[in-house]
Design a protein around this motif. Structure first.
Motif, mmCIF file in Angstrom:
data_model
loop_
_atom_site.group_PDB
_atom_site.id
_atom_site.type_symbol
_atom_site.label_atom_id
_atom_site.label_comp_id
_atom_site.label_asym_id
_atom_site.label_seq_id
_atom_site.Cartn_x
_atom_site.Cartn_y
_atom_site.Cartn_z
ATOM 1 N N LEU A 137 -2.858 -5.780 -4.695
ATOM 2 C CA LEU A 137 -2.679 -6.144 -3.390
ATOM 3 C C LEU A 137 -3.224 -7.033 -2.720
ATOM 4 O O LEU A 137 -2.829 -8.169 -2.190
ATOM 5 N N SER A 167 0.960 -1.298 -0.032
ATOM 6 C CA SER A 167 -0.050 0.008 -0.078
ATOM 7 C C SER A 167 0.858 1.368 -0.028
ATOM 8 O O SER A 167 0.582 2.399 -0.490
ATOM 9 N N LEU A 168 2.012 1.042 0.694
ATOM 10 C CA LEU A 168 2.962 2.284 0.649
ATOM 11 C C LEU A 168 3.446 2.605 -0.704
ATOM 12 O O LEU A 168 3.523 3.874 -1.034
ATOM 13 N N ASN A 169 3.545 1.484 -1.550
ATOM 14 C CA ASN A 169 4.122 1.740 -2.811
ATOM 15 C C ASN A 169 3.054 1.750 -4.005
ATOM 16 O O ASN A 169 3.207 1.761 -5.151
ATOM 17 N N LYS A 170 1.771 2.154 -3.220
ATOM 18 C CA LYS A 170 0.811 2.690 -4.393
ATOM 19 C C LYS A 170 0.477 1.336 -5.123
ATOM 20 O O LYS A 170 -0.165 1.768 -6.148
ATOM 21 N N THR A 171 0.479 0.037 -4.784
ATOM 22 C CA THR A 171 0.012 -0.961 -5.359
ATOM 23 C C THR A 171 -1.295 -0.877 -5.632
ATOM 24 O O THR A 171 -2.130 -0.875 -4.706
ATOM 25 N N PRO A 172 -1.788 -1.103 -7.043
ATOM 26 C CA PRO A 172 -3.449 -1.075 -7.139
ATOM 27 C C PRO A 172 -4.085 -2.162 -5.843
ATOM 28 O O PRO A 172 -3.596 -3.333 -5.681
ATOM 29 N N LYS A 173 -5.096 -1.758 -5.557
ATOM 30 C CA LYS A 173 -6.140 -2.714 -4.340
ATOM 31 C C LYS A 173 -6.357 -4.111 -4.872
ATOM 32 O O LYS A 173 -6.206 -4.994 -4.246
#
Length: 353
Positions: free
Chosen positions: A110, A101-107
């Protein structure tokens, strides 16, 4: 996954040299264990690979890429520490996915990664729980899951089982071995426990004083240690070392003897007649029996008998005041204070400086 290459790697803290020049090749998919006593440099070496310690000299390649100046997040590694370091207010699911989530991985991605890691670790039913609702082994699996979701090139483990009790350590060793087989991952694992090293590793790196003493498979180190340190560190109970004098040398065979041991021929290199040496015999290679007709044997007064069910540990004191330990796979009638004799195969013994 990725391979590793360490060339002349060194680490100094001021005037103190901690890692004194390490050369090592780790193949893609190998499980390599760094083992050695406290202060030998194994954790420092792991932290250098992770990028948590600067490299004083030498080169580090991960997946063929020079990593000396790269930040930890740029090295495609994931590290599992001795401490679980979980966020107490987050669920297992949130803990495992926090880095993504910190790396802005799509939900959506994730969610797939977290649930796949949970499946591998058999933790699907724990995803909604908080760390306080988990056992020590379950918390460590969450920490491992947090590493898996990152899909690193290399997994780094820094004594991850040392906080667990003995029975749970055995279970987690089995889990880690299974995880390695399923992922086919490159793993570097640090421990001071030589039993963990023997049971987990494809390849063991034995360190002492900041130097690599020997690299090889578990059984290679067990059967063919290159020096007295490795011989004494690998194997339980610890290998016996008896002071002997070299009487004669014929090629790669030396005849040695002492007050406690009649002349016996042992494979050796680099010895000359009249020199002193250490005769090394593993406790498992000592068998009850009195030496006759030129057989190799040693004996003494019994100072300890430990019956462990599958084996009996017997310690005797020789006439020269040295302690010899035998591991016998049977229950023999022996008592404290009795005299006991043991035979051994000279071909299974070693001679060290």
């Amino acid at each position: 996954m990725a391979s590793l290459s360490l060339t002349g790697l060194k680490k100094s803290f001021g005037a103190v040299d901690v890692i004194k020049g390490v050369d090592l090749e780790v193949k893609d998919g190998e499980f390599v264990v760094f083992v050695g006593p406290s202060g030998c440099g194994k954790s420092t070496l792991l932290r250098m690979i992770a990028g948590l310690e600067d490299i004083s000299d030498g080169k580090l390649f991960i997946g063929g890429r020079l990593c000396n100046e790269l930040q930890p997040r740029e090295r495609e590694i994931a590290m599992v520490f001795q401490s679980y370091a979980l966020y107490p207010h987050m669920s297992v699911y949130e803990n495992m996915g926090f880095g993504l989530s910190l790396n802005k991985t799509p939900k959506a991605e994730l969610d797939v990664r977290v649930r796949e890691a949970a499946r591998i670790l058999k933790m699907e039913h724990l995803l909604d729980r908080k760390p306080s609702q988990l056992s020590g082994g379950q918390r460590q699996r969450v920490a491992i899951g947090r590493a898996i979701v990152r899909k690193p090139g290399v997994f780094l483990f820094d004594e991850p089982l040392s906080n667990l009790d003995a029975a749970l350590r055995v279970d987690m060793r089995m889990e880690l071995a299974k995880l390695h087989r399923e992922l086919g991952a490159t793993m570097i694992y640090v421990t001071h426990d030589q039993i963990e090293a023997m049971t987990l590793a494809d390849k063991i790196v034995v360190l002492d004083g900041g130097l690599v003493q020997q690299v090889g498979s578990p059984m290679e180190l067990y059967k063919n240690p290159v020096n007295k340190f490795v011989a004494g560190f690998i194997g339980a109970p610890k290998m016996n070392f008896l002071k002997v004098a070299v009487q004669s040398v014929d090629g790669d065979v030396a005849t040695v003897a002492s007050d406690a041991i009649a002349p016996v021929a042992v494979r050796s290199k680099g010895f000359s007649a009249g020199s002193a040496a250490w005769l090394a015999i593993r406790p498992q290679y000592l068998k009850p029996g009195k030496a006759a007709n030129g057989e190799a044997g040693v004996g003494g007064k019994i100072g300890l008998v430990e019956r462990l069910g599958t084996e009996t540990i017997v310690a005797v004191e020789t006439s020269g005041g040295e302690r010899v330990v035998a591991s016998i796979p049977v229950d023999v009638e022996l008592a404290f204070g009795d005299h006991a004799e043991f035979l051994f195969d000279p071909g299974a013994a070693h001679l060290f400086q």
